[in-house]
Design a protein around this motif. Structure first.
Motif, PDB file in Angstrom:
ATOM      1  N   HIS A   1       0.843  -1.198   0.000  1.00 48.82           N
ATOM      2  CA  HIS A   1       0.000   0.000   0.000  1.00 48.82           C
ATOM      3  C   HIS A   1       0.879   1.249   0.000  1.00 48.82           C
ATOM      4  O   HIS A   1       1.532   1.550   1.002  1.00 48.82           O
ATOM      5  CB  HIS A   1      -0.919  -0.026   1.222  1.00 48.82           C
ATOM      6  CG  HIS A   1      -1.797   1.175   1.330  1.00 48.82           C
ATOM      7  ND1 HIS A   1      -2.504   1.478   2.472  1.00 48.82           N
ATOM      8  CD2 HIS A   1      -2.108   2.154   0.441  1.00 48.82           C
ATOM      9  CE1 HIS A   1      -3.185   2.594   2.291  1.00 48.82           C
ATOM     10  NE2 HIS A   1      -2.959   3.017   1.064  1.00 48.82           N
TER      11      HIS A   1
ATOM     12  N   LYS B   1      -6.612   4.530   2.004  1.00 46.08           N
ATOM     13  CA  LYS B   1      -6.867   3.166   2.475  1.00 46.08           C
ATOM     14  C   LYS B   1      -8.053   2.561   1.739  1.00 46.08           C
ATOM     15  O   LYS B   1      -8.020   1.392   1.326  1.00 46.08           O
ATOM     16  CB  LYS B   1      -7.143   3.189   3.981  1.00 46.08           C
ATOM     17  CG  LYS B   1      -7.377   1.803   4.574  1.00 46.08           C
ATOM     18  CD  LYS B   1      -7.660   1.879   6.067  1.00 46.08           C
ATOM     19  CE  LYS B   1      -7.934   0.483   6.626  1.00 46.08           C
ATOM     20  NZ  LYS B   1      -8.258   0.531   8.075  1.00 46.08           N
TER      21      LYS B   1
ATOM     22  N   TYR C   1      -7.072   1.511  -1.829  1.00 45.29           N
ATOM     23  CA  TYR C   1      -6.242   0.317  -1.909  1.00 45.29           C
ATOM     24  C   TYR C   1      -7.005  -0.935  -1.500  1.00 45.29           C
ATOM     25  O   TYR C   1      -6.791  -2.012  -2.073  1.00 45.29           O
ATOM     26  CB  TYR C   1      -4.976   0.462  -1.059  1.00 45.29           C
ATOM     27  CG  TYR C   1      -3.942  -0.555  -1.479  1.00 45.29           C
ATOM     28  CD1 TYR C   1      -3.217  -0.367  -2.663  1.00 45.29           C
ATOM     29  CD2 TYR C   1      -3.735  -1.724  -0.762  1.00 45.29           C
ATOM     30  CE1 TYR C   1      -2.303  -1.313  -3.099  1.00 45.29           C
ATOM     31  CE2 TYR C   1      -2.816  -2.676  -1.189  1.00 45.29           C
ATOM     32  CZ  TYR C   1      -2.112  -2.461  -2.364  1.00 45.29           C
ATOM     33  OH  TYR C   1      -1.226  -3.413  -2.803  1.00 45.29           O
TER      34      TYR C   1
END
Length: 454
Positions: A20, A26, A29
């Protein structure tokens, strides 16, 4: 060696691994990893666990950090893992290093997509296209792949010098020869395809485009009354299919509009391969015929799964690929599909927001037929704007041109002037067709002139 890695026919047990980057949210991903999970399932792989590491800079040797790789390796034997699937594309050295450490099959995102394409290819052309893409991708990674196959077969590892190096050069030459042969075969198919396309040159071409699993093939089947394969999975359709499309509205409300029944039969609808984020460039290059259909189309229907939480990102991805293949100048109707399950109060607010963002979009359900008439009316409205009034003076011997105008245009009036042996035809015609008609008239006039001289 003639092909890159493909997943074995037996069920593989795999870990999914991703790095990542700090610049990516977040949520973004996590969606990318869930898409990798879907791809793995489509390939028939059992996903046991997912490992994600946040790194500012990826490890040049193994992509993930040393500690993370040791953590993954400690779980491989316990879980009977045979394959590690990476969300990133790996360099040859990274793949080799990870394989040596874990003793697993190493597959990156592009190899996984190529494997799915290999399984789903049905026609001779698409099989050749997929093999070409596999070979071109594997060529740069041949050292790793040769080492990998040697290990699987029980042979010793390839050394840096000596016989191993010679074998790699032999393999490279074999791959280069195979690539040349495949390109030659595809070029011959391309010529045949171009001939077929020229026969359809006088017809209006409409292409379905969109992110994979948006429902393009289901919509194609409904509009053309065909039954091409559909499934709720990624890349169910690889081969482009073209069929006649009769844009007739069921309630006949607009029977008197400027795009009437005389031109229904001139429409051709093509279903195309689905797009995906980070679609391998080798696939874009190899799937010439499908993408050429998109580039040559008069109108694109961009189909979007309205239920997908990343639908707006998917629209951007498709737009980006259209730009890459030089088809971003096309007229596009945005079609939000799968609306039959989109009825909550929150969904209604979302539809309102989408309508504000994409003013001319259409909401349909290909599955239930909801609002398909609205889509057809939108297509007809677009086509009517393409038409213009035109007057043609046609030699009497060119009755084939008169017949063509009857079939593919809306004739307003036609008179035969006996003294001059000509037809005077006034018609509403698609701008695309005017040049061809004028060229045919010119040829007929030249023929008459030559006959007079003889």
């Amino acid at each position: 060696m003639s092909k890159s890695i493909t997943i074995s026919a037996k069920i593989e047990r795999a870990f999914l691994i991703g790095v990542h980057p700090k610049y990516q949210s977040k949520e973004e991903y996590e969606y990318s990893m869930s898409e990798l999970h879907q791809l793995s399932e489509t390939a028939g792989i059992e996903v046991v666990e997912t490992f994600v590491q946040a790194l500012e800079r990826r490890d040049n040797a193994t992509l993930v950090g040393k500690g993370k790789l040791e953590e993954i390796n400690s779980q491989i034997e316990i879980n009977n893992i045979t394959t590690l699937i990476f969300n990133d594309n790996l360099s040859p050295s990274q793949a080799r290093n990870i394989a040596e450490k874990t003793k697993c099959n190493i597959v990156d995102r592009t190899e996984l997509i190529l494997d799915i394409f290999a399984k789903h290819a049905q026609t001779a052309e698409s099989k050749l296209q997929v093999e070409l893409a596999q070979l071109e991708y594997s060529y740069s990674k041949l050292r790793h792949l040769w080492h990998h196959f040697s290990r699987i077969a029980g042979g010793s590892a390839v050394g840096v010098r000596g016989p191993g190096e010679t074998q790699i050069e032999i393999d490279r030459r074999l791959v280069r020869n195979r690539i040349s042969m495949l390109k030659e075969k595809l070029e011959n198919i391309k010529k045949t395809t171009e001939t077929k396309r020229k026969k359809r040159a006088n017809q209006i071409s409409i292409c379905l485009v969109g992110y994979t699993n948006a429902g393009k093939s289901t919509l194609f089947n409904v509009l053309t009354k065909e039954s091409i394969y559909t499934a709720d999975k990624l890349f169910a359709t690889l081969d482009s299919t073209t069929r006649a499309f009769q844009c007739i509205v069921s309630n006949n409300e607009d029977a008197n509009d400027s795009y009437s029944s005389s031109s229904h039969e001139s429409l051709m609808l093509t279903d195309t391969i689905g797009f995906i984020e980070n679609l391998p460039p080798t696939l874009i290059q190899s799937f010439y015929s499908t993408l050429h259909e998109v580039r040559e189309a008069d109108l694109l229907l961009h189909v979007v799964d309205i239920n997908n939480p990343k639908k707006e990102d998917h629209i951007e991805t498709v737009d980006k690929i259209l730009k890459e293949i030089k088809a971003d100048d096309k007229d596009v109707i945005l079609v939000f599909n799968k609306c039959d399950t989109f009825y909550s109060l929150m969904d209604k607010f979302q539809k309102k927001d989408l309508k504000n963002s994409y003013v001319d979009c259409i909401f349909i359900s290909a599955k239930t037929g909801e609002n398909l008439d609205d889509l057809k009316k939108c297509v007809k409205k677009y086509l009517s704007h393409r038409k213009t009034k035109k007057k043609f003076i046609i030699p009497a011997i060119a009755e084939n041109i008169v017949s063509f105008l009857h079939n593919y245009t809306d004739i307003q009036s036609i008179d035969y002037v006996q003294e001059e042996h000509i037809y005077v035809c006034e018609t509403l015609i698609d701008r695309k067709l005017i040049k061809n008609v004028e060229e045919q008239i010119e040829k007929s006039n030249l023929q008459i002139l030559l006959e007079k001289e003889d």
